[in-house]
Design a protein around this motif. Sequence first.
Motif, PDB file in Angstrom:
ATOM      1  N   GLY A 186      35.636  39.545  38.821  1.00 48.07           N
ATOM      2  CA  GLY A 186      35.493  38.990  40.160  1.00 48.07           C
ATOM      3  C   GLY A 186      36.192  37.648  40.305  1.00 48.07           C
ATOM      4  N   ALA A 187      36.099  36.813  39.259  1.00 45.88           N
ATOM      5  CA  ALA A 187      36.776  35.515  39.311  1.00 45.88           C
ATOM      6  C   ALA A 187      38.278  35.708  39.445  1.00 45.88           C
ATOM      7  N   HIS A 188      38.819  36.651  38.691  1.00 42.10           N
ATOM      8  CA  HIS A 188      40.264  36.932  38.772  1.00 42.10           C
ATOM      9  C   HIS A 188      40.643  37.486  40.145  1.00 42.10           C
ATOM     10  N   LEU A 189      39.836  38.423  40.641  1.00 39.26           N
ATOM     11  CA  LEU A 189      40.133  39.016  41.948  1.00 39.26           C
ATOM     12  C   LEU A 189      40.117  37.948  43.038  1.00 39.26           C
ATOM     13  N   GLY A 190      39.116  37.084  42.974  1.00 42.78           N
ATOM     14  CA  GLY A 190      39.039  36.013  43.969  1.00 42.78           C
ATOM     15  C   GLY A 190      40.258  35.111  43.938  1.00 42.78           C
ATOM     16  N   GLU A 191      40.753  34.805  42.727  1.00 40.87           N
ATOM     17  CA  GLU A 191      41.929  33.932  42.633  1.00 40.87           C
ATOM     18  C   GLU A 191      43.161  34.587  43.248  1.00 40.87           C
ATOM     19  N   VAL A 192      43.341  35.868  42.977  1.00 36.22           N
ATOM     20  CA  VAL A 192      44.501  36.550  43.544  1.00 36.22           C
ATOM     21  C   VAL A 192      44.404  36.584  45.071  1.00 36.22           C
ATOM     22  N   LEU A 193      43.224  36.892  45.603  1.00 33.07           N
ATOM     23  CA  LEU A 193      43.042  36.891  47.053  1.00 33.07           C
ATOM     24  C   LEU A 193      43.317  35.510  47.643  1.00 33.07           C
ATOM     25  N   TRP A 194      42.848  34.496  46.947  1.00 32.56           N
ATOM     26  CA  TRP A 194      43.032  33.117  47.433  1.00 32.56           C
ATOM     27  C   TRP A 194      44.520  32.762  47.515  1.00 32.56           C
ATOM     28  N   VAL A 195      45.243  33.078  46.442  1.00 32.80           N
ATOM     29  CA  VAL A 195      46.668  32.757  46.399  1.00 32.80           C
ATOM     30  C   VAL A 195      47.444  33.560  47.447  1.00 32.80           C
ATOM     31  N   MET A 196      46.955  34.753  47.776  1.00 36.17           N
ATOM     32  CA  MET A 196      47.623  35.583  48.783  1.00 36.17           C
ATOM     33  C   MET A 196      47.235  35.178  50.206  1.00 36.17           C
ATOM     34  N   GLY A 197      46.414  34.148  50.327  1.00 33.00           N
ATOM     35  CA  GLY A 197      46.036  33.656  51.645  1.00 33.00           C
ATOM     36  C   GLY A 197      44.821  34.331  52.246  1.00 33.00           C
ATOM     37  N   ARG A 198      44.177  35.193  51.516  1.00 25.74           N
ATOM     38  CA  ARG A 198      42.988  35.902  52.031  1.00 25.74           C
ATOM     39  C   ARG A 198      41.741  35.165  51.543  1.00 25.74           C
ATOM     40  N   LYS A 199      41.593  33.949  52.032  1.00 22.21           N
ATOM     41  CA  LYS A 199      40.615  33.018  51.469  1.00 22.21           C
ATOM     42  C   LYS A 199      39.166  33.403  51.774  1.00 22.21           C
ATOM     43  N   ASP A 200      38.922  33.998  52.935  1.00 25.58           N
ATOM     44  CA  ASP A 200      37.557  34.414  53.253  1.00 25.58           C
ATOM     45  C   ASP A 200      37.092  35.519  52.300  1.00 25.58           C
ATOM     46  N   GLU A 201      37.987  36.463  52.043  1.00 27.75           N
ATOM     47  CA  GLU A 201      37.648  37.531  51.101  1.00 27.75           C
ATOM     48  C   GLU A 201      37.430  36.978  49.700  1.00 27.75           C
ATOM     49  N   ALA A 202      38.265  36.012  49.313  1.00 30.76           N
ATOM     50  CA  ALA A 202      38.126  35.404  47.992  1.00 30.76           C
ATOM     51  C   ALA A 202      36.774  34.721  47.869  1.00 30.76           C
ATOM     52  N   ALA A 203      36.396  33.970  48.890  1.00 32.94           N
ATOM     53  CA  ALA A 203      35.112  33.264  48.844  1.00 32.94           C
ATOM     54  C   ALA A 203      33.945  34.234  48.772  1.00 32.94           C
ATOM     55  N   ARG A 204      34.072  35.355  49.501  1.00 27.64           N
ATOM     56  CA  ARG A 204      32.994  36.349  49.459  1.00 27.64           C
ATOM     57  C   ARG A 204      32.819  36.919  48.046  1.00 27.64           C
ATOM     58  N   VAL A 205      33.942  37.251  47.390  1.00 28.77           N
ATOM     59  CA  VAL A 205      33.867  37.783  46.030  1.00 28.77           C
ATOM     60  C   VAL A 205      33.269  36.751  45.083  1.00 28.77           C
ATOM     61  N   TRP A 206      33.723  35.497  45.191  1.00 26.19           N
ATOM     62  CA  TRP A 206      33.214  34.460  44.295  1.00 26.19           C
ATOM     63  C   TRP A 206      31.721  34.231  44.505  1.00 26.19           C
ATOM     64  N   ARG A 207      31.264  34.316  45.754  1.00 23.43           N
ATOM     65  CA  ARG A 207      29.820  34.139  45.999  1.00 23.43           C
ATOM     66  C   ARG A 207      29.018  35.277  45.369  1.00 23.43           C
ATOM     67  N   GLU A 208      29.565  36.504  45.461  1.00 26.21           N
ATOM     68  CA  GLU A 208      28.899  37.628  44.791  1.00 26.21           C
ATOM     69  C   GLU A 208      28.766  37.364  43.292  1.00 26.21           C
ATOM     70  N   VAL A 209      29.853  36.871  42.702  1.00 24.39           N
ATOM     71  CA  VAL A 209      29.835  36.571  41.271  1.00 24.39           C
ATOM     72  C   VAL A 209      28.841  35.461  40.980  1.00 24.39           C
ATOM     73  N   GLN A 210      28.819  34.465  41.802  1.00 25.35           N
ATOM     74  CA  GLN A 210      27.932  33.324  41.607  1.00 25.35           C
ATOM     75  C   GLN A 210      26.462  33.749  41.662  1.00 25.35           C
ATOM     76  N   GLN A 211      26.150  34.678  42.550  1.00 33.95           N
ATOM     77  CA  GLN A 211      24.779  35.170  42.639  1.00 33.95           C
ATOM     78  C   GLN A 211      24.365  35.898  41.365  1.00 33.95           C
ATOM     79  N   ARG A 212      25.309  36.588  40.738  1.00 33.37           N
ATOM     80  CA  ARG A 212      24.990  37.334  39.509  1.00 33.37           C
ATOM     81  C   ARG A 212      24.962  36.436  38.287  1.00 33.37           C
ATOM     82  N   ASP A 213      25.929  35.497  38.215  1.00 34.51           N
ATOM     83  CA  ASP A 213      26.053  34.692  36.996  1.00 34.51           C
ATOM     84  C   ASP A 213      26.710  33.365  37.349  1.00 34.51           C
ATOM     85  N   ALA A 214      25.903  32.447  37.852  1.00 38.75           N
ATOM     86  CA  ALA A 214      26.439  31.160  38.317  1.00 38.75           C
ATOM     87  C   ALA A 214      27.025  30.349  37.173  1.00 38.75           C
TER      88      ALA A 214
END
Length: 614
Positions: free
Chosen positions: A570-598
């Motif tokens: 999830g951390a990797h996916l979020g970074e790729v989304l962020w770099v591609m300009g899809r920042k809202d999607e990246a933040a959503r993925v990172w929050r999911e990850v954070q909820q599971r393992d902050a």
Amino acid sequence: MQKLRRPVLALLMAGATLGVGAASGLMPAWAGTSTKPSTAQNSALSGELFHLILIGELELRAQNPGAAYQLLLDAARRSKEEALFRRATDIAVEARAGDQALSAVQAWRVAAPKSLDALRYEVQLLIALNRVGDTVEPLKTLLGLIPPADRAGGLLALPRTLGRGAKPEAIVGVVERVVAPYQKDADPAVAAAAWVALARARLAAERVDESLAALQSAQQVQPQSEAAVLLALELMSKAQPVAEPMVQRYLKAQGPAGGSTLNAVRLIYARGLAGQERHGEALGLLQTVTREAPDLTEAWLTLGALQFELRQYTESEQTLGEFLVRSERAGALASGHPDTVEADDADRPDGRPDPQSELRRQRSQAMMVLSQAAEKRGDLRAAEAWLDRIEEAPALLLQSRRATLMAQRGDVDGARRLLQDLPADTPEAARGKLMAEATLLREAKRWGQADAVLQGAEELFPNDVDVLYERAMLAEKRQRYEEMEVLLRKVIQLQPQHHHAYNALGYTLADRNVRLPEARALIQRALELAPGEPYLLDSLGWVAYRMGRHQEALEALQTAYASRPDPEIGAHLGEVLWVMGRKDEAARVWREVQQRDAANEVLQETLQRLKIRL
């Protein structure tokens, strides 16, 4: 002298059945009725025959089995009594005179051409004499004589019946000839069973493509064949993806009213999917099973274990709690059943564990996972309480968990002593202790001490790929990359199919942003060995990202994360989304990850490097 009745003959021979009496029990139930004498009927044994039988038994008591065999076989031929043929055969088998036993059985068949017992004896004797090719005729005759309702079961039992000591290729030849008349039987169940028997025999001979072809024929004849779908599931577990559509066709053919069999197949299928790292699909299927068949307790256990694996700790605890309640209820019902009161001490002739023992094992598994889930929540007292309730678990596993909890409290040295005090009566036990101690030290971030333990293990177990791989992972933690590469390449040399070694080396190169084409080639090789595994797809996506191939990286990472929503993926996916300009999607993925393992290190490093606050 008055003529004897059969009950007298039975009394005369009571308790005297030897050898083949047990051997005939190896034949499946479909092969006919019991070998015990049938209901009493009038017999016509003359005084002379009675005398032959009596002298024969006396000769046997006097340790003269050859004479006893001849006398009783003579009496059997004169009287045509099946019990006497059986007795003569048993005496020959007990004396290890296989050819004489076979002669007696063949005489028996002449006297009683439709005797199921005689046919069963002949098949078993031919197998024991390593004359599997000669079983074709008696097996064909036997299948023709048994009731039509039992014929499908008879066909399915063929590979197992023939498989005791015979060469797989020889068994294929016999099965092909025996099942041929039934492959177009009017009864779909019989026709499907014929094809499944052939498929199983071919699989045992490692003729996988031919096995799959026979299995497809079985399903065409009977889409709802349970035997066919079970073999397809077995083939799936042997990395044969072409078998999966057969499983899916079976599930579709069953429809929503498939009942207990449908859900049992779903459960096995879900386990297979989980084994292939297809966790999302497995999760959905298990949820369906627990909803539609809530009394299938194993589904709750499997679902809870999978949820834990996916770091869904709260859901896992709820599911496993439900499993414990339902399994306790099922155990109470079973223990009150007259057939299972003595189950704990009973030996099961089919080799399977008794239900009560299996239930205790499953409950112990659930409690072990619940202990780990409590640890993840930081509730070490609850974690220890679950361990205290475990009834059946390997000593090393249980002590490793206790040691982990002790280390969590800060007493790493005490935890090491706990492991070191375990007995090591075998090389496997000694190796297991060292690996457990190294894991404990690695988790405590005492990497140097962990490596010292593994070096000791390597001295005791040179060229052990697991030891070498663990040493490589420790070298990576200590940023000793040259040492790590040497160790991983040694693992690959010793075990060329070790996909984790290819992946670890490729991912480390990609993560350091060096030798990227080589990294990509290593990861692709890993995927050839383990297609679709999420961690490998994560590595492939990461190296593509490092090479600037963002769309390719996104596709690989999305596939990996959908199958296994792991924090690192999830951390990797979020970074790729962020770099591609899809920042809202990246933040959503990172929050999911954070909820599971902050506390996940990869997530924290990613957010800090990109200067992101969620």
